[in-house]
Design an enzyme around this catalytic site. Structure first.
Site, PDB file in Angstrom:
ATOM      1  N   LEU A  14     -18.709  12.816 -14.188  1.00 39.53           N
ATOM      2  CA  LEU A  14     -19.808  13.023 -13.219  1.00 39.53           C
ATOM      3  C   LEU A  14     -21.140  12.691 -13.887  1.00 39.53           C
ATOM      4  O   LEU A  14     -21.982  13.552 -14.097  1.00 39.53           O
ATOM      5  CB  LEU A  14     -19.813  14.462 -12.713  1.00 39.53           C
ATOM      6  CG  LEU A  14     -18.908  14.772 -11.519  1.00 39.53           C
ATOM      7  CD1 LEU A  14     -19.040  16.242 -11.131  1.00 39.53           C
ATOM      8  CD2 LEU A  14     -19.246  13.891 -10.326  1.00 39.53           C
ATOM      9  N   HIS A  15     -21.308  11.428 -14.222  1.00 43.49           N
ATOM     10  CA  HIS A  15     -22.558  10.989 -14.857  1.00 43.49           C
ATOM     11  C   HIS A  15     -23.619  10.798 -13.768  1.00 43.49           C
ATOM     12  O   HIS A  15     -23.388  11.134 -12.600  1.00 43.49           O
ATOM     13  CB  HIS A  15     -22.315   9.713 -15.666  1.00 43.49           C
ATOM     14  CG  HIS A  15     -21.897   8.531 -14.842  1.00 43.49           C
ATOM     15  ND1 HIS A  15     -22.632   7.378 -14.763  1.00 43.49           N
ATOM     16  CD2 HIS A  15     -20.831   8.348 -14.029  1.00 43.49           C
ATOM     17  CE1 HIS A  15     -22.018   6.527 -13.954  1.00 43.49           C
ATOM     18  NE2 HIS A  15     -20.934   7.087 -13.499  1.00 43.49           N
ATOM     19  N   ALA A  16     -24.775  10.257 -14.163  1.00 49.57           N
ATOM     20  CA  ALA A  16     -25.923  10.257 -13.239  1.00 49.57           C
ATOM     21  C   ALA A  16     -25.640   9.482 -11.951  1.00 49.57           C
ATOM     22  O   ALA A  16     -25.876   9.980 -10.850  1.00 49.57           O
ATOM     23  CB  ALA A  16     -27.154   9.694 -13.949  1.00 49.57           C
TER      24      ALA A  16
END
Lengths: 89, 130
Positions: A14-16
């Site tokens: 769940l990166h940017a």
């Protein structure tokens, strides 16, 4: 309230950008939505909230939705996780 | 009617932050402009330019100015904008979490968005426990 468990399977977790896509996918649904993992629950409609999970690949998360469009909101989230956030991996 | 966002920063800060926000979000949901103030810039000229940018950004809901360092020249110039008739709030301590959070609430009023910016900037600072 609906609740589903899912494991994050895209390479970067769940990166940017994934967080932004999740927030965008939920936008407009008349439902509250949250994600929980490791004892922390955040608003899934907030980019900074989702990012605060710092949830990497392989992390099991609990998705919760509530409200008139809880089912559609849940489906939108599940679809995005299953499509690995359209990151092509 | 949406708020306009003007980043007033030291050199090479503002454009880099907007670039990172574009990378994360793709399309930006609010009008955004940047003024980077060079070390040798004339503050009066910068003020006039910033006022022109702010007027361009203002669709009637006002302008949120985000500056990188309170008390520094870019911020000091920004705080004079109301004298030139610009309706704005200035929030200092600009960081990427602040900018992303602002862009996540495009429907908010100028007053609300200033508070959203401040809480986003503070909330983005995290000390990891080893």
């Amino acid at each position: 309230m609906l609740e589903r468990e899912i494991t994050i399977s895209n390479r970067l977790g769940l990166h940017a950008r994934a967080s932004a896509k999740l927030v965008q996918a939920l936008h407009g649904f008349e439902a509250s939505a949250s994600i929980a993992c490791r004892g922390k629950e955040v608003n899934a409609k907030s980019i900074m909230g989702v990012m605060m999970l710092a949830a990497g690949p392989g992390t099991a998360v609990t998705l919760r939705t509530d409200g008139p469009e809880a089912e559609q909101a849940m489906q939108a989230m599940l679809d995005l996780f299953e499509r690995k956030f359209d990151e092509g991996e | 009617m949406t708020v306009g966002v003007l980043l007033m920063t030291h050199e090479s800060m503002g454009h880099a932050l907007v670039g990172a926000a574009r990378h994360v979000l793709g399309r930006l949901p609010l009008p955004v402009d940047v003024q980077e103030v060079a070390a040798d810039a004339d503050p009066e000229q910068m003020l006039r330019m910033a006022a022109a940018q702010a007027r361009e950004l203002d669709c009637g809901a006002g302008v949120l100015v985000l500056s990188d360092l309170y008390g520094a020249t870019p911020c000091n110039i920004a705080r004079r904008l109301p004298d030139l008739g610009v309706r704005m709030h200035c929030v200092s301590g600009l960081n990427l979490p602040m900018l992303l959070r602002v862009l996540n609430y495009p429907e908010q009023s100028l007053d609300e968005l200033a508070q959203t910016a401040a809480s986003g900037g503070r909330g983005g600072i995290v000390v990891d426990n080893p």
